[in-house]
Design a protein around this motif. Structure first.
Motif, short mmCIF file in Angstrom:
data_model
loop_
_atom_site.label_atom_id
_atom_site.label_comp_id
_atom_site.label_asym_id
_atom_site.label_seq_id
_atom_site.Cartn_x
_atom_site.Cartn_y
_atom_site.Cartn_z
N ALA A 105 1.82 6.21 -9.38
CA ALA A 105 1.32 7.17 -8.28
C ALA A 105 2.20 8.39 -8.54
O ALA A 105 1.51 9.56 -8.28
N TRP A 106 3.63 8.35 -8.94
CA TRP A 106 4.34 9.76 -9.13
C TRP A 106 4.26 10.18 -10.50
O TRP A 106 5.10 11.20 -10.94
N ASN A 107 3.44 9.58 -11.20
CA ASN A 107 3.40 9.82 -12.80
C ASN A 107 5.02 9.84 -13.43
O ASN A 107 5.31 10.80 -14.15
N ALA A 108 5.76 8.88 -13.04
CA ALA A 108 7.05 9.14 -13.36
C ALA A 108 7.37 8.80 -14.91
O ALA A 108 8.26 9.11 -15.50
N GLN A 109 6.40 7.91 -15.52
CA GLN A 109 6.49 7.86 -16.99
C GLN A 109 7.79 7.09 -17.35
O GLN A 109 8.41 7.29 -18.31
N VAL A 110 8.23 6.01 -16.40
CA VAL A 110 9.49 5.49 -16.86
C VAL A 110 8.93 4.38 -17.86
O VAL A 110 7.92 3.50 -17.43
N LEU A 161 8.05 -0.78 -8.05
CA LEU A 161 8.26 -0.22 -9.34
C LEU A 161 6.87 0.13 -10.16
O LEU A 161 6.75 1.33 -10.49
N ARG A 162 5.99 -0.89 -10.14
CA ARG A 162 4.74 -0.49 -10.67
C ARG A 162 3.75 0.30 -10.19
O ARG A 162 3.30 1.31 -10.78
N GLY A 203 10.79 11.72 -14.72
CA GLY A 203 11.04 12.95 -15.49
C GLY A 203 10.61 14.05 -14.96
O GLY A 203 10.07 14.13 -13.86
N PRO A 204 10.97 15.18 -15.75
CA PRO A 204 10.32 16.64 -14.97
C PRO A 204 8.84 16.64 -14.84
O PRO A 204 8.50 17.60 -14.04
N GLN A 205 8.01 15.91 -15.53
CA GLN A 205 6.71 16.10 -15.36
C GLN A 205 6.03 14.98 -14.07
O GLN A 205 5.00 15.40 -13.68
N ALA A 206 7.28 14.56 -13.45
CA ALA A 206 6.67 13.56 -12.29
C ALA A 206 6.29 14.48 -11.25
O ALA A 206 6.75 15.72 -10.85
N ASN A 207 5.51 13.72 -10.21
CA ASN A 207 4.96 14.49 -8.94
C ASN A 207 5.63 13.42 -7.79
O ASN A 207 4.70 12.64 -7.26
N VAL A 208 7.04 13.24 -7.62
CA VAL A 208 7.44 12.49 -6.75
C VAL A 208 7.22 13.12 -5.10
O VAL A 208 7.37 14.07 -4.84
N GLN A 209 6.53 11.93 -4.48
CA GLN A 209 6.10 12.75 -3.23
C GLN A 209 6.72 11.51 -2.00
O GLN A 209 7.34 10.51 -2.46
N HIS A 230 0.72 -1.12 0.09
CA HIS A 230 0.05 0.10 0.04
C HIS A 230 0.62 1.21 0.09
O HIS A 230 1.95 1.12 0.60
N TYR A 231 0.36 2.34 -0.51
CA TYR A 231 1.02 3.69 -0.63
C TYR A 231 0.26 4.71 -0.12
O TYR A 231 -0.88 4.86 -0.78
N GLU A 232 0.43 5.42 0.76
CA GLU A 232 -0.41 6.65 1.36
C GLU A 232 0.66 7.93 0.89
O GLU A 232 1.34 8.29 1.88
N PRO A 233 0.54 8.47 -0.04
CA PRO A 233 1.17 9.57 -0.32
C PRO A 233 1.04 10.98 0.75
O PRO A 233 0.16 10.82 1.38
#
Length: 301
Positions: A134-139, A128-129, A95-101, A52-55
């Motif tokens: 969740a972060w919109n990392a788009q890897v 990884l999935r 990437g720059p578009q990501a929302n890493v939390q 589970h991930y709780e931002p």
């Protein structure tokens, strides 16, 4: 493999990390760098860990829960945990578009530790999935698989989490034969097994790559093919962990059991049954007879 649940205050994301089962496992060679080459038909069971991930705004951290998580203790949830390593690598690739939390990752450890069914690898793959989304990392997928290789030999196949043929040191994944209907029982005696110890105990020649059909009409036909194969690590694992022999014998003694074998480097063993119902009934009997064992029965995913 992904389930999104809307919580009252935030969005909690959940990813399943299913158990990896090696229906056969051949050690086919060894590279100059010491890594062993493998050939294996890998499937995934309905049993698994849950991530589970709780931002949140706090630094990303990990909590371990569940039957096997609580036994590990808080120290096992640090930066060396494969889940946290996966998160760190993904953060660097975003990437720059990501929302890493930040926030909290909660891992329900339902699978035994160091047991030959890819628990830690499945957890890393789930991270990884989950965080990529969740972060919109788009890897992209090829990059994710390259990252998975750096985390562990079983992480690429666990990233895929579907029936597949695995070769090389775990990085070569190709389509597998279509599987017939069947049920599976998983049993672990409760003793953790060191993969390096098992490999060190292995003797004898390397085993050729298996010759597999495109599909099987039923579980009996599939088992006939599997019986012509082996797990090259089963005999050395029985030396490292003698209770494996007892587990295999008890699975094989169950009504309708078509094959009993060890998965990976152990100590978890499995039984193949013609139906899911037969597998669940066998699991119930084994669990009743051996309260200290971890036992699961059900379907493949």
């Amino acid at each position: 493999m992904t389930v999104d649940v809307l919580d009252v205050a935030t969005t909690t994301l959940t990813e399943i990390a299913p158990a990896k089962i090696n229906l056969y496992l051949h050690v086919t060679g060894r590279r100059p760098d010491g890594y062993h080459l493998l050939d294996s038909l890998v499937v995934f069971a309905g049993a698994g860990d849950v991530l589970h991930y709780e931002p949140g705004t706090e630094p990303l951290h990990l909590k371990l829960e569940g039957r096997f998580g609580r036994a590990l203790g808080a120290d096992a949830a640090g930066a060396d945990n494969l889940v946290m390593k996966a998160a760190a690598v993904l953060r660097d690739l975003a990437g720059p578009q990501a929302n890493v939390q930040g926030g909290c990752l909660v891992l329900e450890k339902n699978l035994p530790v160091a047991s030959g069914i890819g628990g830690g690898s499945a957890d890393a793959a789930a991270a990884l999935r989950l965080l990529n989304r969740a972060w919109n990392a788009q890897v992209d997928e090829p990059t994710l698989f390259r990252v998975a290789e750096t985390l562990g030999a079983d992480v690429p196949v666990c990233l895929l989490s579907q029936t597949v043929r695995m070769e090389g040191i775990g990085e070569t994944l190709t389509p597998a034969p279509r599987l017939p209907e069947c049920g599976l029982v998983l049993v672990n005696c409760g003793q953790a097994v060191s993969t390096p110890d098992v490999f060190r105990k292995r003797t004898g020649d390397f085993v050729p790559r298996a010759d597999l059909p495109q599909s099987w009409p039923n579980s009996a036909a599939m088992v006939a093919t599997l019986k012509a194969q082996e797990n090259s690590l089963e005999t050395p694992a029985c030396t490292v962990c003698p209770p494996v022999k007892k587990v295999l014998a008890d699975i094989a003694a169950q009504p309708d059991c078509q094959l009993a074998r060890m998965s990976g480097s152990g100590a978890t063993c499995f039984g193949v049954f013609p139906t899911v119902e037969a597998a669940r009934e066998a699991a119930d009997r084994l669990a009743e007879a051996h309260a200290a064992w971890w036992v699961w029965g059900g379907a493949l995913v």
